[in-house]
Design a protein around this motif. Structure first.
Motif, PDB file in Angstrom:
ATOM      1  N   GLY A  68     -18.400 -47.666  48.452  1.00  0.00           N
ATOM      2  CA  GLY A  68     -19.630 -47.273  47.393  1.00  0.00           C
ATOM      3  C   GLY A  68     -19.464 -45.857  46.708  1.00  0.00           C
ATOM      4  N   LEU A  69     -19.785 -45.903  45.529  1.00  0.00           N
ATOM      5  CA  LEU A  69     -19.224 -45.236  44.638  1.00  0.00           C
ATOM      6  C   LEU A  69     -20.488 -43.858  45.084  1.00  0.00           C
ATOM      7  N   GLY A  70     -21.504 -43.985  46.586  1.00  0.00           N
ATOM      8  CA  GLY A  70     -22.288 -42.858  46.935  1.00  0.00           C
ATOM      9  C   GLY A  70     -21.677 -41.965  47.826  1.00  0.00           C
ATOM     10  N   ALA A 114     -17.119 -38.079  37.795  1.00  0.00           N
ATOM     11  CA  ALA A 114     -16.671 -38.439  35.933  1.00  0.00           C
ATOM     12  C   ALA A 114     -15.639 -39.996  36.845  1.00  0.00           C
ATOM     13  N   LEU A 115     -16.569 -41.216  36.881  1.00  0.00           N
ATOM     14  CA  LEU A 115     -15.672 -42.444  36.827  1.00  0.00           C
ATOM     15  C   LEU A 115     -14.296 -42.336  36.639  1.00  0.00           C
ATOM     16  N   GLY A 116     -12.892 -42.498  37.434  1.00  0.00           N
ATOM     17  CA  GLY A 116     -12.035 -42.326  37.230  1.00  0.00           C
ATOM     18  C   GLY A 116     -11.439 -43.645  36.456  1.00  0.00           C
ATOM     19  N   ARG A 169     -23.750 -55.572  35.054  1.00  0.00           N
ATOM     20  CA  ARG A 169     -22.454 -54.668  35.471  1.00  0.00           C
ATOM     21  C   ARG A 169     -22.644 -53.209  36.329  1.00  0.00           C
ATOM     22  N   TYR A 170     -23.612 -52.994  35.803  1.00  0.00           N
ATOM     23  CA  TYR A 170     -23.800 -50.978  35.282  1.00  0.00           C
ATOM     24  C   TYR A 170     -25.650 -50.541  36.326  1.00  0.00           C
ATOM     25  N   GLY A 171     -25.752 -49.113  36.107  1.00  0.00           N
ATOM     26  CA  GLY A 171     -26.340 -48.465  36.454  1.00  0.00           C
ATOM     27  C   GLY A 171     -27.549 -48.848  34.925  1.00  0.00           C
ATOM     28  N   VAL A 172     -29.112 -48.817  34.978  1.00  0.00           N
ATOM     29  CA  VAL A 172     -29.835 -48.859  33.862  1.00  0.00           C
ATOM     30  C   VAL A 172     -30.448 -47.977  34.135  1.00  0.00           C
ATOM     31  N   VAL A 227     -31.697 -48.327  37.936  1.00  0.00           N
ATOM     32  CA  VAL A 227     -31.938 -49.913  38.643  1.00  0.00           C
ATOM     33  C   VAL A 227     -30.180 -50.332  38.817  1.00  0.00           C
ATOM     34  N   GLU A 228     -29.812 -50.287  39.877  1.00  0.00           N
ATOM     35  CA  GLU A 228     -28.160 -50.993  40.407  1.00  0.00           C
ATOM     36  C   GLU A 228     -28.570 -52.318  40.019  1.00  0.00           C
ATOM     37  N   LYS A 229     -27.492 -52.548  38.673  1.00  0.00           N
ATOM     38  CA  LYS A 229     -26.517 -53.857  38.524  1.00  0.00           C
ATOM     39  C   LYS A 229     -28.267 -54.876  38.638  1.00  0.00           C
ATOM     40  N   PRO A 230     -28.832 -53.958  37.386  1.00  0.00           N
ATOM     41  CA  PRO A 230     -30.218 -55.395  37.332  1.00  0.00           C
ATOM     42  C   PRO A 230     -29.899 -56.384  37.005  1.00  0.00           C
ATOM     43  N   ALA A 234     -26.878 -47.789  29.674  1.00  0.00           N
ATOM     44  CA  ALA A 234     -26.253 -48.221  30.928  1.00  0.00           C
ATOM     45  C   ALA A 234     -25.769 -47.026  31.548  1.00  0.00           C
ATOM     46  N   ILE A 235     -25.187 -46.318  32.781  1.00  0.00           N
ATOM     47  CA  ILE A 235     -24.828 -45.626  33.155  1.00  0.00           C
ATOM     48  C   ILE A 235     -23.270 -45.535  32.477  1.00  0.00           C
ATOM     49  N   CYS A 236     -23.158 -44.781  31.741  1.00  0.00           N
ATOM     50  CA  CYS A 236     -21.305 -45.080  31.450  1.00  0.00           C
ATOM     51  C   CYS A 236     -20.267 -44.550  31.895  1.00  0.00           C
ATOM     52  N   ARG A 268     -20.689 -40.782  33.808  1.00  0.00           N
ATOM     53  CA  ARG A 268     -20.431 -39.875  33.434  1.00  0.00           C
ATOM     54  C   ARG A 268     -21.910 -38.871  33.955  1.00  0.00           C
ATOM     55  N   TYR A 269     -21.813 -38.108  34.497  1.00  0.00           N
ATOM     56  CA  TYR A 269     -22.969 -37.196  35.638  1.00  0.00           C
ATOM     57  C   TYR A 269     -22.891 -35.801  35.853  1.00  0.00           C
ATOM     58  N   VAL A 270     -23.881 -35.230  35.606  1.00  0.00           N
ATOM     59  CA  VAL A 270     -24.322 -33.700  35.935  1.00  0.00           C
ATOM     60  C   VAL A 270     -24.932 -34.021  36.736  1.00  0.00           C
ATOM     61  N   ILE A 314     -23.317 -47.844  49.186  1.00  0.00           N
ATOM     62  CA  ILE A 314     -23.559 -46.541  49.064  1.00  0.00           C
ATOM     63  C   ILE A 314     -24.387 -46.458  47.782  1.00  0.00           C
ATOM     64  N   GLN A 315     -25.377 -46.846  46.692  1.00  0.00           N
ATOM     65  CA  GLN A 315     -25.189 -46.465  45.312  1.00  0.00           C
ATOM     66  C   GLN A 315     -25.355 -45.254  44.860  1.00  0.00           C
ATOM     67  N   VAL A 316     -24.515 -44.346  44.918  1.00  0.00           N
ATOM     68  CA  VAL A 316     -25.947 -43.004  43.988  1.00  0.00           C
ATOM     69  C   VAL A 316     -26.339 -43.539  42.462  1.00  0.00           C
ATOM     70  N   THR A 317     -26.654 -44.558  41.653  1.00  0.00           N
ATOM     71  CA  THR A 317     -27.623 -44.587  41.053  1.00  0.00           C
ATOM     72  C   THR A 317     -28.901 -44.854  41.737  1.00  0.00           C
ATOM     73  N   ASP A 318     -29.093 -45.450  42.899  1.00  0.00           N
ATOM     74  CA  ASP A 318     -29.836 -45.595  44.456  1.00  0.00           C
ATOM     75  C   ASP A 318     -30.433 -43.862  44.923  1.00  0.00           C
ATOM     76  N   LEU A 341     -17.104 -43.602  21.740  1.00  0.00           N
ATOM     77  CA  LEU A 341     -17.483 -45.000  22.832  1.00  0.00           C
ATOM     78  C   LEU A 341     -16.584 -44.569  24.252  1.00  0.00           C
ATOM     79  N   ARG A 342     -16.990 -45.918  24.980  1.00  0.00           N
ATOM     80  CA  ARG A 342     -16.484 -45.798  26.387  1.00  0.00           C
ATOM     81  C   ARG A 342     -15.485 -46.918  26.290  1.00  0.00           C
ATOM     82  N   LEU A 343     -14.289 -47.178  26.518  1.00  0.00           N
ATOM     83  CA  LEU A 343     -13.546 -47.778  27.099  1.00  0.00           C
ATOM     84  C   LEU A 343     -13.154 -47.904  28.846  1.00  0.00           C
TER      85      LEU A 343
HETATM   86  C1  G1P Z   1     -20.290 -47.765  38.665  1.00  0.00           C
HETATM   87  C2  G1P Z   1     -21.549 -47.024  39.122  1.00  0.00           C
HETATM   88  C3  G1P Z   1     -22.592 -48.103  37.586  1.00  0.00           C
HETATM   89  C4  G1P Z   1     -22.257 -48.280  36.287  1.00  0.00           C
HETATM   90  C5  G1P Z   1     -20.904 -48.092  36.192  1.00  0.00           C
HETATM   91  C6  G1P Z   1     -20.646 -47.163  35.022  1.00  0.00           C
HETATM   92  O1  G1P Z   1     -20.557 -49.265  38.336  1.00  0.00           O
HETATM   93  O2  G1P Z   1     -22.109 -47.747  40.049  1.00  0.00           O
HETATM   94  O3  G1P Z   1     -24.485 -47.454  37.413  1.00  0.00           O
HETATM   95  O4  G1P Z   1     -23.317 -48.356  35.271  1.00  0.00           O
HETATM   96  O5  G1P Z   1     -20.207 -47.663  37.376  1.00  0.00           O
HETATM   97  O6  G1P Z   1     -18.431 -48.151  34.916  1.00  0.00           O
HETATM   98  P1  G1P Z   1     -18.993 -49.981  38.997  1.00  0.00           P
HETATM   99  O7  G1P Z   1     -18.170 -50.096  37.699  1.00  0.00           O
HETATM  100  O8  G1P Z   1     -18.015 -49.050  39.704  1.00  0.00           O
HETATM  101  O9  G1P Z   1     -19.640 -51.384  40.250  1.00  0.00           O
END
Ligand code: G1P
Length: 307
Positions: A107-109, A127-129, A169-172, A189-192, A202-204, A206-208, A228-232, A254-256
């Motif tokens: 998991g991301l966490g 920064a998610l790849g 699909r996202y952390g909110v 909340v992760e993926k509610p 929604a988390i896009c 990028r985090y600091v 394991i979720q970084v959102t949690d 814009l997030r692609l």
């Molecule tokens: C991850 C995060 C999620 C975030 C998303 C952004 O989810 O867990 O909180 O909103 O990236 O892309 P994943 O897409 O890896 O399932």
């Protein structure tokens, strides 16, 4: 307390299995999927480099060493390949890339937890790849770092508005207040499901984060999807009374999304159509293609005819 030290370290998780894009990602990591004329992860690394992140740790999974080969090669580092207006600033040979393996990926966490020794006691960017952020006058992560440092927050996340049906699909985030465009976050909340989503932000990707995140990551039980979720962990920071905040993408940013076939094809087409060099020809082609597909009497741009 405000932290004045510059933030120079970034972590790029790139160990996900990309199953939603199978078979495209069976062998090729999803972070290598082209978004316009460059792989997604290259856009991410360029953004970080221009934002002043000079030490970048890429977290890969076993079998994804092609990411290392690409980013370490000339092609991955050349300023001219940048497609954003600010990319020319990425001519910095002092950016150092590091690689480590997340094995097995849990998991991301768990990926972020792999960066603990690299990060030490400094705040850092994640920064998610596979999350490309395009447009805007400067790299989004530069704005995110500035918002984080101005407040001394424990965590600052980038967010964007989504449609209600996309929440799963996202952390909110749940928003508790706003100051000069920066939101105070009371929960994440992760993926509610849409009914349970605390907002439409929604988390896009990028985090600091401050190193305090590692304590929470260590103690976390598996969350959504058994991972394991970084959102949690960020939600745990907020619950512990730490300042957690969010910065929305600006009007031009814009997030692609490389996530699934629908979002991926839009990301590729959009990046091509907006490309400073290739965009004009591509838009011309798209116009002709659409008019042909909607009415076969119109010329097919891929067919040579006598007339
Ligand atoms: C991850 C995060 C999620 C975030 C998303 C952004 O989810 O867990 O909180 O909103 O990236 O892309 P994943 O897409 O890896 O399932």
């Amino acid at each position: 307390m405000k932290r004045a030290n510059p933030i120079t370290k970034a972590v790029v998780p790139a160990a996900g299995s990309g199953t939603r894009l199978y078979p495209l990602t069976k062998v090729q990591p999803k972070e290598m999927m082209p978004v316009g004329p460059r792989p997604a992860i290259q856009a991410v690394v360029e953004e970080l480099a221009v934002a002043g992140l000079t030490d970048i740790l890429v977290i890969v999974a076993p079998g994804k060493s092609v990411l290392e080969a690409h980013l370490d090669g000339e092609e991955g580092r050349r300023a001219e390949s940048g497609r954003e207006p600010w990319a020319a600033e990425f001519a910095d040979p002092d950016v150092r890339l590091y690689f480590t393996r997340q094995n097995p990926p849990r998991g991301l966490g768990d990926a972020v937890a792999c960066a603990e020794r690299f990060v030490g006691d400094e705040d850092f960017v994640v920064a998610l790849g596979d999350a490309v952020i395009t447009g805007g006058p400067e790299p989004f992560s530069r704005r995110l770092v500035a918002a984080h440092q101005a407040s001394g927050a424990a965590a600052t996340v980038g967010v964007r508005r989504i449609r209600p049906e996309e929440s799963s699909r996202y952390g909110v985030i749940a928003v508790a207040g706003e100051r000069q465009g920066v939101l105070r976050v009371s929960d994440l909340v992760e993926k509610p499901n849409p009914e349970q989503a605390p907002s439409d932000l929604a988390i896009c990707g990028r985090y600091v984060l401050s190193p305090g995140i590692f304590t929470h990551l260590r103690d976390l039980p598996p969350g959504h999807g058994g991972e394991i979720q970084v959102t949690d962990a960020i939600a745990a920071l907020a619950r512990a009374g730490e300042l957690v905040q969010a910065l929305p993408l600006g009007a031009e940013e814009l997030r692609l999304d490389v996530g699934n076939f629908g979002s991926y094809s839009r990301a590729f087409v959009r990046a091509m159509a907006a490309d400073p060099e290739l965009g004009a020809d591509f838009r011309d082609y798209l116009r002709q293609l659409v008019s042909h597909l909607e009415d076969s009497a119109n010329p097919d741009p891929d067919r040579v005819t006598d007339d």
